[in-house]
Design an enzyme around this catalytic site. Structure first.
Site, PDB file in Angstrom:
ATOM      1  N   ASP A 114      -7.078  -6.047  -5.687  1.00 43.03           N
ATOM      2  CA  ASP A 114      -6.648  -6.962  -4.622  1.00 43.03           C
ATOM      3  C   ASP A 114      -7.873  -7.743  -4.157  1.00 43.03           C
ATOM      4  OD1 ASP A 114      -5.428  -8.218  -2.458  1.00 43.03           O
ATOM      5  OD2 ASP A 114      -5.761  -6.491  -1.137  1.00 43.03           O
ATOM      6  N   ASP A 164     -16.466  -1.997  -4.061  1.00 44.36           N
ATOM      7  CA  ASP A 164     -16.592  -3.237  -3.293  1.00 44.36           C
ATOM      8  C   ASP A 164     -18.067  -3.599  -3.261  1.00 44.36           C
ATOM      9  OD1 ASP A 164     -14.491  -4.697  -1.090  1.00 44.36           O
ATOM     10  OD2 ASP A 164     -16.623  -5.136  -0.815  1.00 44.36           O
ATOM     11  N   PHE A 210     -12.205  -4.130  -5.247  1.00 43.01           N
ATOM     12  CA  PHE A 210     -12.155  -5.003  -4.071  1.00 43.01           C
ATOM     13  C   PHE A 210     -11.496  -4.224  -2.919  1.00 43.01           C
ATOM     14  CE2 PHE A 210     -11.525  -7.497  -7.960  1.00 43.01           C
ATOM     15  CZ  PHE A 210     -12.576  -8.413  -7.905  1.00 43.01           C
ATOM     16  N   ARG A 251       0.835  -1.209   0.000  1.00 44.83           N
ATOM     17  CA  ARG A 251       0.000   0.000   0.000  1.00 44.83           C
ATOM     18  C   ARG A 251       0.871   1.261   0.000  1.00 44.83           C
ATOM     19  NH1 ARG A 251      -3.263  -2.849   4.447  1.00 44.83           N
ATOM     20  NH2 ARG A 251      -4.894  -3.928   3.277  1.00 44.83           N
ATOM     21  N   CYS A 268      -4.158 -13.710  -3.004  1.00 37.93           N
ATOM     22  CA  CYS A 268      -3.880 -14.363  -1.726  1.00 37.93           C
ATOM     23  C   CYS A 268      -4.278 -15.842  -1.806  1.00 37.93           C
ATOM     24  CB  CYS A 268      -4.589 -13.643  -0.587  1.00 37.93           C
ATOM     25  SG  CYS A 268      -6.359 -13.473  -0.828  1.00 37.93           S
TER      26      CYS A 268
HETATM   27  N1  SAH Z   1      -7.943  -4.806  -1.020  1.00 38.17           N
HETATM   28  C1  SAH Z   1      -8.424  -4.961   0.336  1.00 38.17           C
HETATM   29  C2  SAH Z   1      -8.699  -6.379   0.714  1.00 38.17           C
HETATM   30  C3  SAH Z   1      -9.724  -7.047  -0.157  1.00 38.17           C
HETATM   31  S1  SAH Z   1     -10.576  -8.320   0.642  1.00 38.17           S
HETATM   32  C4  SAH Z   1      -7.448  -4.355   1.320  1.00 38.17           C
HETATM   33  O1  SAH Z   1      -6.434  -3.801   0.916  1.00 38.17           O
HETATM   34  O2  SAH Z   1      -7.704  -4.434   2.530  1.00 38.17           O
HETATM   35  C5  SAH Z   1     -11.729  -8.710  -0.590  1.00 38.17           C
HETATM   36  C6  SAH Z   1     -12.869  -7.702  -0.744  1.00 38.17           C
HETATM   37  O3  SAH Z   1     -13.487  -7.998  -1.977  1.00 38.17           O
HETATM   38  C7  SAH Z   1     -13.948  -7.779   0.321  1.00 38.17           C
HETATM   39  O4  SAH Z   1     -14.149  -6.500   0.856  1.00 38.17           O
HETATM   40  C8  SAH Z   1     -15.195  -8.261  -0.427  1.00 38.17           C
HETATM   41  O5  SAH Z   1     -16.376  -7.619   0.014  1.00 38.17           O
HETATM   42  C9  SAH Z   1     -14.889  -7.839  -1.842  1.00 38.17           C
HETATM   43  N2  SAH Z   1     -15.467  -8.636  -2.911  1.00 38.17           N
HETATM   44  C10 SAH Z   1     -15.458  -9.978  -3.041  1.00 38.17           C
HETATM   45  N3  SAH Z   1     -15.967 -10.337  -4.223  1.00 38.17           N
HETATM   46  C11 SAH Z   1     -16.322  -9.196  -4.861  1.00 38.17           C
HETATM   47  C12 SAH Z   1     -16.890  -8.894  -6.124  1.00 38.17           C
HETATM   48  N4  SAH Z   1     -17.196  -9.866  -6.973  1.00 38.17           N
HETATM   49  N5  SAH Z   1     -17.083  -7.606  -6.455  1.00 38.17           N
HETATM   50  C13 SAH Z   1     -16.774  -6.627  -5.597  1.00 38.17           C
HETATM   51  N6  SAH Z   1     -16.231  -6.847  -4.399  1.00 38.17           N
HETATM   52  C14 SAH Z   1     -16.006  -8.109  -4.030  1.00 38.17           C
END
Ligand code: SAH
Length: 405
Positions: free
Chosen positions: A309, A260, A238, A222, A349
């Protein structure tokens, strides 16, 4: 299970687990586990309560250490100490916690980090995330579950936190025969807790909502992305609670868009934006990320930095082919949104996806978008997620920064 009277450890009275002939080599070379086919699974061994402390003895009778034992798990013994005379109690756990703490205090500025990363910190089956004066524990082995009363005493002695959360609903617990629960073990939580990462303030919900806490593993990634974001339009797909986007905004991005599908996650991100005084440049979009990317590609939108991510696309080996295609598609759509000379950050991940396979899918996706690129940075998790040298496969995070033509 935590309500059971804490077992006291006496090295002289501990049951012994015998390693099969010729089976102790890997353990002696430093591996912290014995598998169920490597030990003598006697009737007595089978009857030991899950997670019992045992002395490991080789075929010739030599003592090889103390660990926890679970007859019903593929990983039968997890090493705690190679000195079988060690008494495993709250004092022992406090020593391990202090060592883990000393390391984090060297590598992370604020008291917000992964404090314990299982085997790498000599505490198998235990993950602890720290949010200042609140800690969240994941207990992933029967052995650690049995040690829980001593662990809570040790945490109190070392950190005296305001609250301790037990986030014990991870799927791996099933493999250990453990039930699933989530509770505040000591103290109280009143709403989300605040954390600081790279000087930027965030909120994590450890109790309600998504209660997934915070992904500290991306801290350094980040910070890197934030440096690229100055003066740029940034899209964070995401986004969860805003880790990438809000740090980019704090670093001077002209506009950041967080996408998200979780309302709870976006609500935390919105509060974080306000805490850092960057709300005016933030846009929060609740949408399915792939559909939103496709829509914006069709609309001809461009960003100086695009962050992707997502959650793990490959949760088990059988999803591998589908998951890899998912990463390729994600990169194709994301690359189409990157302005000429801009940057794409992509992470995975998924445990089952190797760094090579991930890089291949991401660069193929970029090529499918008809864009040239160079890999500027390939990274893993931040150093508060150390790896045990005998368990390199536990490195799950892969992150790439690409510069696009
Ligand atoms: N990038 C974030 C971590 C992502 S965790 C960070 O830096 O902290 C994954 C996230 O993706 C979650 O918040 C979940 O709600 C979202 N998510 C999962 N599938 C999704 C989709 N198809 N479209 C949008 N968001 C999604």
């Amino acid at each position: 299970m935590a309500s059971v009277a804490p077992p006291t450890d006496d090295p002289l009275l501990r049951p012994a687990i015998k390693v099969g002939p010729g089976m102790s080599r890997r353990w002696r070379r430093g591996h912290p586990w014995l598998f169920s086919n490597e030990i003598e699974m006697t009737a007595q061994a089978k009857e030991l309560p899950r997670g019992t402390l045992v002395t490991v003895v080789d075929a010739g009778g030599e003592r090889l250490g103390v660990g926890t034992f679970n007859a019903h798990s593929l990983i039968a013994v997890r090493l705690l100490s190679r000195d079988s005379a060690t008494v495993v109690d709250a004092g022992f756990l406090a020593l391990r916690l202090r060592a883990a703490l000393a390391l984090r205090e060297i590598v992370v500025a604020a008291p917000c980090y992964r404090l314990v990363h299982s085997e790498a910190d000599g505490l198998p089956g235990l993950v602890i995330d720290r949010f200042g004066d609140v800690v969240s524990c994941q207990v992933n082995s029967a052995g650690m579950e049995r040690l829980l009363p001593a662990l809570l005493t040790a945490i109190e002695a070392v950190l005296a936190p305001r609250a301790v959360v037990l986030d014990n609903d991870t799927p791996v617990r099933e493999l250990e025969g453990l039930d699933s629960y989530h509770r505040v073990a000591t103290g109280e939580l009143n709403g989300p807790v605040e954390l600081v990462e790279n000087g930027v303030r965030f909120l994590a919900d450890l109790d309600g909502g998504q209660k997934t806490g915070w992904f500290y593993d991306q801290r350094d990634n980040r910070a890197f992305v934030a440096r690229l974001a100055r003066g740029q339009r940034v899209a964070d797909f995401f986004s969860y609670a805003g880790g990438f986007a809000i740090q980019a905004a704090a670093a001077g991005a002209s506009e950041v868009t967080l996408v998200d599908r979780s309302e709870a996650a976006l609500a935390l991100a919105e509060q974080a934006a306000a805490l850092n005084g960057v709300a005016p440049v933030c846009r929060f979009v609740r949408a399915e990320a792939f559909a939103e990317m496709a829509r914006r590609v069709a609309a001809g939108e461009r960003f100086g930095v695009v962050v992707c991510d997502p959650p793990a696309f490959v949760k088990s080996r059988k999803d591998l082919a589908t998951g890899l295609k998912g990463y390729r598609k994600m990169a194709r759509l994301a690359a189409a949104l990157v302005a000429p000379g801009g940057f794409l950050f992509a992470a995975s991940c998924s445990h089952h996806v190797t760094a090579d396979a991930f890089a291949e899918e991401i660069t193929r996706g970029v090529a499918l978008a008809d864009r040239g690129c160079r890999i500027m940075r390939a990274a893993g998790a931040a150093p508060d997620h150390p790896l045990h040298p005998a368990l390199p496969e536990s490195a799950y995070l892969k992150a790439l920064v690409l510069h696009l033509d």
